[in-house]
Design a protein around this motif. Structure first.
Motif, mmCIF file in Angstrom:
data_model
loop_
_atom_site.group_PDB
_atom_site.id
_atom_site.type_symbol
_atom_site.label_atom_id
_atom_site.label_comp_id
_atom_site.label_asym_id
_atom_site.label_seq_id
_atom_site.Cartn_x
_atom_site.Cartn_y
_atom_site.Cartn_z
ATOM 1 N N SER A 1 -74.255 31.188 34.636
ATOM 2 C CA SER A 1 -73.730 30.322 33.587
ATOM 3 C C SER A 1 -73.803 28.866 34.035
ATOM 4 C CB SER A 1 -72.288 30.711 33.266
ATOM 5 O OG SER A 1 -71.503 30.565 34.435
ATOM 6 N N HIS A 2 -73.752 27.969 33.075
ATOM 7 C CA HIS A 2 -73.770 26.536 33.390
ATOM 8 C C HIS A 2 -72.479 26.166 34.108
ATOM 9 C CE1 HIS A 2 -77.365 25.740 31.112
ATOM 10 N NE2 HIS A 2 -76.850 26.297 30.030
ATOM 11 N N ILE A 3 -72.562 25.171 34.987
ATOM 12 C CA ILE A 3 -71.356 24.776 35.720
ATOM 13 C C ILE A 3 -70.484 23.831 34.892
ATOM 14 C CG2 ILE A 3 -72.377 25.165 37.979
ATOM 15 C CD1 ILE A 3 -72.759 22.155 38.263
ATOM 16 N N LEU A 4 -71.062 23.214 33.864
ATOM 17 C CA LEU A 4 -70.309 22.348 32.953
ATOM 18 C C LEU A 4 -70.480 22.867 31.538
ATOM 19 C CD1 LEU A 4 -71.439 18.827 34.259
ATOM 20 C CD2 LEU A 4 -69.276 19.968 34.735
ATOM 21 N N ILE A 5 -69.473 22.667 30.715
ATOM 22 C CA ILE A 5 -69.624 23.061 29.315
ATOM 23 C C ILE A 5 -70.470 22.001 28.605
ATOM 24 C CG2 ILE A 5 -67.486 24.398 29.271
ATOM 25 C CD1 ILE A 5 -66.152 22.044 27.830
ATOM 26 N N ALA A 6 -70.971 22.344 27.444
ATOM 27 C CA ALA A 6 -71.873 21.448 26.706
ATOM 28 C C ALA A 6 -71.222 20.093 26.424
ATOM 29 C CB ALA A 6 -72.316 22.112 25.407
ATOM 30 N N ALA A 7 -69.944 20.076 26.084
ATOM 31 C CA ALA A 7 -69.262 18.813 25.784
ATOM 32 C C ALA A 7 -69.194 17.918 27.031
ATOM 33 C CB ALA A 7 -67.861 19.082 25.254
ATOM 34 N N GLU A 8 -69.002 18.523 28.196
ATOM 35 C CA GLU A 8 -68.971 17.744 29.440
ATOM 36 C C GLU A 8 -70.342 17.155 29.745
ATOM 37 O OE1 GLU A 8 -65.542 19.911 32.103
ATOM 38 O OE2 GLU A 8 -67.459 20.931 31.868
ATOM 39 N N GLU A 9 -71.384 17.962 29.554
ATOM 40 C CA GLU A 9 -72.738 17.464 29.784
ATOM 41 C C GLU A 9 -73.079 16.340 28.816
ATOM 42 O OE1 GLU A 9 -76.047 19.991 30.336
ATOM 43 O OE2 GLU A 9 -75.179 20.939 32.116
ATOM 44 N N GLU A 10 -72.668 16.494 27.577
ATOM 45 C CA GLU A 10 -72.912 15.455 26.572
ATOM 46 C C GLU A 10 -72.191 14.158 26.970
ATOM 47 O OE1 GLU A 10 -74.270 13.667 22.999
ATOM 48 O OE2 GLU A 10 -74.877 15.544 23.945
ATOM 49 N N SER A 11 -70.966 14.303 27.436
ATOM 50 C CA SER A 11 -70.187 13.144 27.865
ATOM 51 C C SER A 11 -70.844 12.449 29.063
ATOM 52 C CB SER A 11 -68.772 13.602 28.217
ATOM 53 O OG SER A 11 -68.014 12.519 28.658
ATOM 54 N N ILE A 12 -71.331 13.217 30.013
ATOM 55 C CA ILE A 12 -72.013 12.648 31.182
ATOM 56 C C ILE A 12 -73.305 11.963 30.759
ATOM 57 C CG2 ILE A 12 -73.244 13.248 33.305
ATOM 58 C CD1 ILE A 12 -71.033 15.317 33.820
ATOM 59 N N ALA A 13 -74.062 12.590 29.863
ATOM 60 C CA ALA A 13 -75.311 11.982 29.386
ATOM 61 C C ALA A 13 -75.021 10.651 28.697
ATOM 62 C CB ALA A 13 -76.033 12.943 28.428
ATOM 63 N N ASN A 14 -73.987 10.606 27.866
ATOM 64 C CA ASN A 14 -73.621 9.350 27.194
ATOM 65 C C ASN A 14 -73.171 8.293 28.199
ATOM 66 O OD1 ASN A 14 -74.243 10.371 24.678
ATOM 67 N ND2 ASN A 14 -72.162 11.065 24.285
ATOM 68 N N TRP A 15 -72.426 8.714 29.220
ATOM 69 C CA TRP A 15 -71.989 7.783 30.272
ATOM 70 C C TRP A 15 -73.197 7.207 31.008
ATOM 71 C CZ3 TRP A 15 -72.190 9.116 35.715
ATOM 72 C CH2 TRP A 15 -71.670 8.121 36.547
ATOM 73 N N LEU A 16 -74.160 8.059 31.346
ATOM 74 C CA LEU A 16 -75.367 7.592 32.048
ATOM 75 C C LEU A 16 -76.118 6.551 31.213
ATOM 76 C CD1 LEU A 16 -76.641 11.005 33.443
ATOM 77 C CD2 LEU A 16 -75.779 9.076 34.797
ATOM 78 N N ILE A 17 -76.242 6.804 29.926
ATOM 79 C CA ILE A 17 -76.946 5.874 29.037
ATOM 80 C C ILE A 17 -76.149 4.582 28.896
ATOM 81 C CG2 ILE A 17 -77.609 5.504 26.625
ATOM 82 C CD1 ILE A 17 -78.360 8.533 26.616
ATOM 83 N N ASN A 18 -74.850 4.713 28.706
ATOM 84 C CA ASN A 18 -73.988 3.551 28.525
ATOM 85 C C ASN A 18 -74.050 2.625 29.736
ATOM 86 O OD1 ASN A 18 -71.753 1.804 28.195
ATOM 87 N ND2 ASN A 18 -70.680 3.341 26.999
ATOM 88 N N ILE A 19 -73.918 3.171 30.908
ATOM 89 C CA ILE A 19 -73.896 2.347 32.113
ATOM 90 C C ILE A 19 -75.283 1.777 32.417
ATOM 91 C CG2 ILE A 19 -74.239 4.150 33.858
ATOM 92 C CD1 ILE A 19 -71.847 2.780 35.354
ATOM 93 N N ALA A 20 -76.341 2.518 32.090
ATOM 94 C CA ALA A 20 -77.704 2.024 32.333
ATOM 95 C C ALA A 20 -78.043 0.864 31.408
ATOM 96 C CB ALA A 20 -78.716 3.156 32.161
ATOM 97 N N THR A 21 -77.571 0.916 30.165
ATOM 98 C CA THR A 21 -77.856 -0.179 29.235
ATOM 99 C C THR A 21 -77.124 -1.454 29.634
ATOM 100 O OG1 THR A 21 -76.120 0.589 27.736
ATOM 101 C CG2 THR A 21 -78.373 1.299 27.252
ATOM 102 N N ARG A 22 -76.124 -1.329 30.482
ATOM 103 C CA ARG A 22 -75.409 -2.495 31.001
ATOM 104 C C ARG A 22 -76.024 -2.992 32.315
ATOM 105 N NH1 ARG A 22 -72.024 -0.153 27.701
ATOM 106 N NH2 ARG A 22 -70.258 -1.205 26.793
#
Length: 164
Positions: free
Chosen positions: A25-46
Motif C-alpha cells: 500500500s502507499h505510505i501516504l494517503i492521496a490527500a497527503e500526496e496532493e498536499s505535498i505536491a501543491n507545497w512543492l509547486i508553491n515553494i518552487a514558484t517562489r
C-alpha cells in the motif's frame, strides 16, 4: 497490457477487490500526496525548489509525527522513503517534475539603489494595506536564512511547466 489469468480470475470471483492494485500500500494517503505536491509547486514558484532528499525527509517527518509504521525496508533511518518511492510519487503526481536549477545571472543579481528604494516603498504600502505598520511583532526578519545569489546548480522538484 497483459494480465495473468489468475489475476483476472481473482477479480471475477471477488477474492480480490476489483479496484485494488497489487503490491504494498502507499505510505501516504492521496490527500497527503496532493498536499505535498501543491507545497512543492508553491515553494518552487517562489524560487525555493525542494531537493529530493528534503522531500524524503519531509515525508519521514509526516510519518514519524503520525506514528505510522510503513512497509519501507530502510532501517537507518527508519521510515525514510527511497529513490523508488520518489520516482513513483512523481509518476502519481505528473504536475511535479524533477528540474535542473541554474545560477542567478549577474544581470539579475545586480540591483540599483533606486530599485531597492522602490521595493521598500511598495513594502510600506503593503504593510499599511494589511494594518501591520503598528505591529512590528508580525513582521519577520529573514536575513539569517542565508539567501544567496550563488546557489549551487542541481535538481529540485517543481511544477511541470518549469520542466519545459
Amino acid at each position: 497490457m497483459e494480465r495473468k489469468k489468475s489475476t483476472l480470475g481473482d477479480r471475477v470471483t471477488r477474492r480480490v477487490e476489483m479496484c485494488r492494485r497489487s503490491g504494498p500500500s502507499h505510505i501516504l494517503i492521496a490527500a497527503e500526496e496532493e498536499s505535498i505536491a501543491n507545497w512543492l509547486i508553491n515553494i518552487a514558484t517562489r524560487g525555493f525548489g525542494v531537493t529530493k532528499p528534503k522531500l524524503l525527509h519531509t515525508v519521514k517527518r509526516i510519518l514519524d509525527k503520525n506514528g505510522r509504521e510503513t512497509p519501507l525496508k530502510r532501517k537507518d533511518p527508519p521510515n525514510l522513503p527511497g529513490d523508488k518511492w520518489c520516482q513513483r510519487f512523481l509518476q502519481r503526481n505528473p504536475k511535479v517534475k524533477l528540474v535542473s536549477t541554474r545560477k542567478l545571472d549577474v544581470k539579475r543579481a545586480k540591483v540599483s539603489k533606486a530599485e531597492v528604494d522602490k521595493w521598500f516603498q511598495h513594502f510600506e504600502v503593503f504593510l499599511s494595506d494589511h494594518q501591520l505598520l503598528d505591529k512590528p511583532t508580525n513582521i519577520w526578519n529573514c536575513d539569517e536564512s542565508g539567501f544567496s545569489t550563488q546557489v549551487k546548480t542541481g535538481k529540485v522538484l517543481g511544477p511541470w511547466q518549469f520542466h519545459r
